[in-house]
Structure formats: structure tokens, C-alpha cells
Motif scaffolding. Sequence first.
Motif, PDB file in Angstrom:
ATOM      1  N   LEU A 196      -8.544  -4.382  -7.870  1.00 36.64           N
ATOM      2  CA  LEU A 196      -8.142  -3.395  -8.869  1.00 36.64           C
ATOM      3  C   LEU A 196      -9.321  -2.596  -9.405  1.00 36.64           C
ATOM      4  N   ARG A 197     -10.522  -3.050  -9.116  1.00 36.36           N
ATOM      5  CA  ARG A 197     -11.718  -2.315  -9.531  1.00 36.36           C
ATOM      6  C   ARG A 197     -12.206  -1.364  -8.436  1.00 36.36           C
ATOM      7  N   GLN A 229       0.813  -1.212   0.000  1.00 35.27           N
ATOM      8  CA  GLN A 229       0.000   0.000   0.000  1.00 35.27           C
ATOM      9  C   GLN A 229       0.848   1.264   0.000  1.00 35.27           C
ATOM     10  N   THR A 230       0.384   2.268  -0.727  1.00 35.96           N
ATOM     11  CA  THR A 230       0.981   3.599  -0.677  1.00 35.96           C
ATOM     12  C   THR A 230       0.349   4.357   0.496  1.00 35.96           C
ATOM     13  N   THR A 256      -5.302  -1.274 -16.432  1.00 32.53           N
ATOM     14  CA  THR A 256      -6.118  -0.558 -15.451  1.00 32.53           C
ATOM     15  C   THR A 256      -5.590   0.854 -15.244  1.00 32.53           C
ATOM     16  N   LEU A 257      -4.262   0.998 -15.190  1.00 32.92           N
ATOM     17  CA  LEU A 257      -3.657   2.321 -15.029  1.00 32.92           C
ATOM     18  C   LEU A 257      -3.947   3.192 -16.245  1.00 32.92           C
ATOM     19  N   GLU A 258      -3.818   2.633 -17.443  1.00 31.81           N
ATOM     20  CA  GLU A 258      -4.089   3.399 -18.661  1.00 31.81           C
ATOM     21  C   GLU A 258      -5.550   3.835 -18.722  1.00 31.81           C
ATOM     22  N   GLU A 259      -6.425   2.934 -18.317  1.00 30.04           N
ATOM     23  CA  GLU A 259      -7.850   3.242 -18.300  1.00 30.04           C
ATOM     24  C   GLU A 259      -8.141   4.399 -17.350  1.00 30.04           C
ATOM     25  N   THR A 260      -7.495   4.367 -16.177  1.00 33.82           N
ATOM     26  CA  THR A 260      -7.687   5.422 -15.187  1.00 33.82           C
ATOM     27  C   THR A 260      -7.106   6.752 -15.672  1.00 33.82           C
ATOM     28  N   SER A 261      -5.948   6.686 -16.311  1.00 31.23           N
ATOM     29  CA  SER A 261      -5.273   7.898 -16.770  1.00 31.23           C
ATOM     30  C   SER A 261      -6.035   8.585 -17.895  1.00 31.23           C
ATOM     31  N   LEU A 314      -1.333   2.258  -8.319  1.00 31.01           N
ATOM     32  CA  LEU A 314      -1.143   1.308  -9.425  1.00 31.01           C
ATOM     33  C   LEU A 314       0.297   1.335  -9.920  1.00 31.01           C
ATOM     34  N   GLU A 315       0.886   2.513 -10.004  1.00 31.10           N
ATOM     35  CA  GLU A 315       2.286   2.622 -10.428  1.00 31.10           C
ATOM     36  C   GLU A 315       3.212   1.943  -9.424  1.00 31.10           C
TER      37      GLU A 315
END
Length: 280
Positions: free
Chosen positions: A169-170, A119-120, A270-275, A183-184
Amino acid sequence: MPARRAVTGRSQEPRKRFAEELRSLRAERELPLRKLGEVVGWDWSLFSKMENGETLGGPEVVQALDQYYGTPGLLLTLWELAVSDPTQFKERYQRYMRLEAESVSMWHYAVGALPGLLQTPGYARTLLSTSGMEGAELTKQVEARIGRRTLLLGDGAAQFRTILSETVLRTRLPNGDEWREQLEYLLTMSERQNVTIQVVPHEVGLHTLTNTDVMFLRLTDGRPVAWVETGYSGDLVEGAAAVEGLQLRYDRVRDLALSPAESRKFIMWTLEETSCEPSI
């Protein structure tokens, strides 16, 4: 025989000991907090909170203080002890955390939230605040959780595998920037040789760990133990037969999961979708 006296009057509790050392070093130099902030390069209010035990700060600021005070490694060592101190966690986790620190490998399955070791700060703060935690206690618990990430870093770090339900992730953070940072961080950690991340997609349907968060620890003597957790409580499972049964269920889920390479692509997607989502 007279009672044995302590060598110093300093606190034996890591967090308090760290704050005491900060106050002592500054007092020796008769240095005002504002002046300390100017010479070290951080806002003086941060040093005030650190000396009062309200926050531990981060490793960068602690290293800067070590350099300024001429105490190479001392403050950083005290800081590491403070952030990993098991007394900061609820009583029922303490034995598990001691075993975790001694383990040579860890296998994990997540139902709905990321494991604490990945976790961050933003993720940890959001998750912990859902239980009603706030203020100084929330800050303290976030720092303690983030401090545990050192178990996966450095030479000789334990082997760690986590299998994430796609639900993990959702389930995004409200803050888009913090979610992207999380995610990164997963992608960064997946590049480490001692860390394996896999994803179980929704399409596999129900399985043997659908509603069970579990962590397996393999100890230095080869003995496995398991920690089974819900959002309200956790149980340490040490009986050989019970642990073996849980491991069999875990193995079946691993057979259903995407490979580490496919899982990494899933996280990247998932990261690309969010970005690509517009900022509000």
C-alpha cells in the motif's frame, strides 16, 4: 478409415476464434467498420483492433455487439474464454492456473505487489511494463490478467483471503488517478462476502513470510497446494509436508495482521492521504 474432419475450419485457439467470429458477423452484413462504430456507439478503430486480434475489448462493448448482431451471449462467451485462456500465460503458470480455476478457496500473502486477482487495468499495465513488456503483448497480458478477476465474482465464487504487507500500500502508481482507482477497487472488493483483505503493518517487524509471496489453493478434493513466487519465477508446491510448513508460516503472519475491519480503515486512510495530495 479416412481421417476425421473438423466440423468447421474455425480456429480452436480462443483469442483467434473470437476475432474470427467478429469478422464473420460483420462480413455477413457487408458492414464497413466506420458504419459499425456509428450504429453500436464505439470508435470504429476499436473494432478493427478486435477483429485483428490486437485487443479483446471489454465486456460492455462485446455485449453491445451481441445485441446488435442478434447473438445473445455468444460473443460474450467467446470473449470470456479468450480472456481466461491459460495459453496467454507463460508455460510454467499453466498448471497452477488450471488448479486455481478449480479451487474452492485461495489464501494469499503479498510482499510488494497486489495479487493479480485484485488488480485494476492501470495497476496491471504499470506492473507488467516494468518487465519490459510493451505494445500489443502488454495489452494482451493486461486483458488476460483482468479477465482472471471473474474467479472472485458471481454466485459460487471461490473464497479468497489476501494478507498485504504495508509495503504493497506504500508502493504507489506514478499516476495518482490510477492509484486512487486501485485503492477504491480494493475497498469495493473487501465488501464481498467471499473476499477478505488484511494488512500487516511495518511495525510488526520481520516475520516468517517477509520475503515470500505465496498463494494456497484448496482443491475440490480437499487437497491443498501452494504457489511460491518471486519477480522472476514461481514454483508449485504439492508435497503435503512442504505445504503444511508453508501454511504454519502463513498462520503466524495472519496472527500479526490487522483485522479485516482495521485493514479496511487502513486502506481508507491511505486513499484519503492520497486524495489530499496536490495535483502536479
